[in-house]
Design a protein around this motif. Structure first.
Motif, PDB file in Angstrom:
ATOM      1  N   LEU A  85       4.469  63.629  29.884  1.00 60.23           N
ATOM      2  CA  LEU A  85       3.108  63.764  30.549  1.00 60.23           C
ATOM      3  C   LEU A  85       2.729  64.949  31.208  1.00 60.23           C
ATOM      4  CD1 LEU A  85       0.780  62.156  31.829  1.00 60.23           C
ATOM      5  CD2 LEU A  85       1.958  61.959  33.683  1.00 60.23           C
ATOM      6  N   ILE A  86       3.591  65.848  31.662  1.00 58.47           N
ATOM      7  CA  ILE A  86       3.206  67.038  32.309  1.00 58.47           C
ATOM      8  C   ILE A  86       2.857  68.122  31.191  1.00 58.47           C
ATOM      9  CG2 ILE A  86       4.346  68.980  33.404  1.00 58.47           C
ATOM     10  CD1 ILE A  86       5.736  66.996  35.553  1.00 58.47           C
ATOM     11  N   LYS A  87       3.697  68.038  30.071  1.00 56.01           N
ATOM     12  CA  LYS A  87       3.636  68.824  28.926  1.00 56.01           C
ATOM     13  C   LYS A  87       2.349  68.525  28.212  1.00 56.01           C
ATOM     14  CE  LYS A  87       6.063  70.247  24.789  1.00 56.01           C
ATOM     15  NZ  LYS A  87       7.246  69.898  23.888  1.00 56.01           N
ATOM     16  N   SER A  88       1.893  67.474  28.282  1.00 57.17           N
ATOM     17  CA  SER A  88       0.606  67.212  27.616  1.00 57.17           C
ATOM     18  C   SER A  88      -0.483  67.632  28.515  1.00 57.17           C
ATOM     19  CB  SER A  88       0.385  65.548  27.573  1.00 57.17           C
ATOM     20  OG  SER A  88       1.459  65.228  26.411  1.00 57.17           O
ATOM     21  N   LEU A  89      -0.354  67.387  29.692  1.00 56.89           N
ATOM     22  CA  LEU A  89      -1.409  67.827  30.815  1.00 56.89           C
ATOM     23  C   LEU A  89      -1.369  69.327  30.772  1.00 56.89           C
ATOM     24  CD1 LEU A  89      -3.235  67.503  33.009  1.00 56.89           C
ATOM     25  CD2 LEU A  89      -1.569  67.438  34.671  1.00 56.89           C
ATOM     26  N   ASN A  90      -0.498  70.155  30.682  1.00 59.23           N
ATOM     27  CA  ASN A  90      -0.549  71.503  30.678  1.00 59.23           C
ATOM     28  C   ASN A  90      -1.171  71.898  29.264  1.00 59.23           C
ATOM     29  OD1 ASN A  90       0.656  72.104  33.072  1.00 59.23           O
ATOM     30  ND2 ASN A  90       2.968  72.061  32.261  1.00 59.23           N
ATOM     31  N   LYS A  91      -0.934  71.512  28.376  1.00 55.85           N
ATOM     32  CA  LYS A  91      -1.595  71.696  27.006  1.00 55.85           C
ATOM     33  C   LYS A  91      -3.050  71.371  27.002  1.00 55.85           C
ATOM     34  CE  LYS A  91      -1.473  70.774  22.231  1.00 55.85           C
ATOM     35  NZ  LYS A  91      -0.672  70.140  20.992  1.00 55.85           N
ATOM     36  N   PHE A  92      -3.445  70.442  27.627  1.00 54.99           N
ATOM     37  CA  PHE A  92      -4.926  69.968  27.873  1.00 54.99           C
ATOM     38  C   PHE A  92      -5.394  70.938  28.604  1.00 54.99           C
ATOM     39  CE2 PHE A  92      -8.119  67.710  30.197  1.00 54.99           C
ATOM     40  CZ  PHE A  92      -8.689  67.141  29.372  1.00 54.99           C
ATOM     41  N   LEU A  95      -6.192  74.511  26.780  1.00 52.29           N
ATOM     42  CA  LEU A  95      -7.196  74.378  25.895  1.00 52.29           C
ATOM     43  C   LEU A  95      -8.435  74.558  26.525  1.00 52.29           C
ATOM     44  CD1 LEU A  95      -5.923  71.551  23.707  1.00 52.29           C
ATOM     45  CD2 LEU A  95      -5.980  73.730  23.118  1.00 52.29           C
ATOM     46  N   GLY A  96      -8.690  74.560  27.963  1.00 52.48           N
ATOM     47  CA  GLY A  96      -9.873  74.594  28.720  1.00 52.48           C
ATOM     48  C   GLY A  96     -10.739  73.509  28.617  1.00 52.48           C
ATOM     49  N   ALA A  97     -10.266  72.354  28.180  1.00 51.93           N
ATOM     50  CA  ALA A  97     -10.841  71.061  28.179  1.00 51.93           C
ATOM     51  C   ALA A  97     -11.418  70.517  29.343  1.00 51.93           C
ATOM     52  CB  ALA A  97      -9.854  69.840  27.467  1.00 51.93           C
ATOM     53  N   ALA A  98     -10.774  71.119  30.627  1.00 52.88           N
ATOM     54  CA  ALA A  98     -11.044  70.589  31.901  1.00 52.88           C
ATOM     55  C   ALA A  98     -10.582  71.480  32.833  1.00 52.88           C
ATOM     56  CB  ALA A  98     -10.709  69.085  32.045  1.00 52.88           C
ATOM     57  N   ARG A  99     -11.052  71.618  34.049  1.00 53.22           N
ATOM     58  CA  ARG A  99     -10.611  72.230  35.140  1.00 53.22           C
ATOM     59  C   ARG A  99     -10.422  71.290  36.247  1.00 53.22           C
ATOM     60  NH1 ARG A  99      -9.287  76.407  32.469  1.00 53.22           N
ATOM     61  NH2 ARG A  99     -10.762  77.699  31.956  1.00 53.22           N
ATOM     62  N   ILE A 100      -9.106  71.423  36.890  1.00 51.88           N
ATOM     63  CA  ILE A 100      -8.949  70.475  38.098  1.00 51.88           C
ATOM     64  C   ILE A 100      -8.838  71.214  39.103  1.00 51.88           C
ATOM     65  CG2 ILE A 100      -7.226  69.079  38.857  1.00 51.88           C
ATOM     66  CD1 ILE A 100      -6.280  68.015  36.175  1.00 51.88           C
ATOM     67  N   THR A 101      -9.777  70.732  39.889  1.00 52.57           N
ATOM     68  CA  THR A 101      -9.824  71.398  41.418  1.00 52.57           C
ATOM     69  C   THR A 101      -9.200  70.690  42.598  1.00 52.57           C
ATOM     70  OG1 THR A 101     -11.896  70.701  41.698  1.00 52.57           O
ATOM     71  CG2 THR A 101     -11.917  72.879  40.453  1.00 52.57           C
TER      72      THR A 101
END
Length: 101
Positions: A85-92, A95-101
């Motif tokens: 899950l962490i690996k997928s989240l980091n890849k996501f 890719l600049g698909a989202a910014r989590i603040t």
């Protein structure tokens, strides 16, 4: 203990935030109740509005605990899929698909 529990009467508490038509959020409500209960029913307040409150206030209030609980479950060290899950989240995020603040 099982025999005692089977014969013990259930004392269903009258809480202002009790729901009648919400069968989806029972897990979130149960976890919120366990988190907020301090052993005194007379003063037990979990901070939730009544069901069908104006502007769906109770539903909006359930969003924060929902997010908090799911993140804790997904990222817990006992979760066998945590690293994946962490690996997928980091890849996501890479890719600049989202910014989590």
């Amino acid at each position: 203990m099982t025999k005692i529990m089977k014969t013990t009467p259930i004392d269903r508490q009258k809480m202002d935030w009790r729901t009648k038509s919400n069968g989806i959020d029972c897990g979130i409500l149960a976890m919120r109740h366990m988190e907020m209960y301090i052993g005194q029913l007379a003063s037990w307040e979990c901070g939730l509005a009544k069901e069908n409150a104006p502007n769906d206030l109770q539903q909006k209030q359930l969003n924060n605990p929902r997010i908090k609980y799911i993140v804790k479950i997904l990222l817990h060290s006992q979760n066998e899929n945590r690293r994946k899950l962490i690996k997928s989240l980091n890849k996501f995020l890479e890719l600049g698909a989202a910014r989590i603040t």
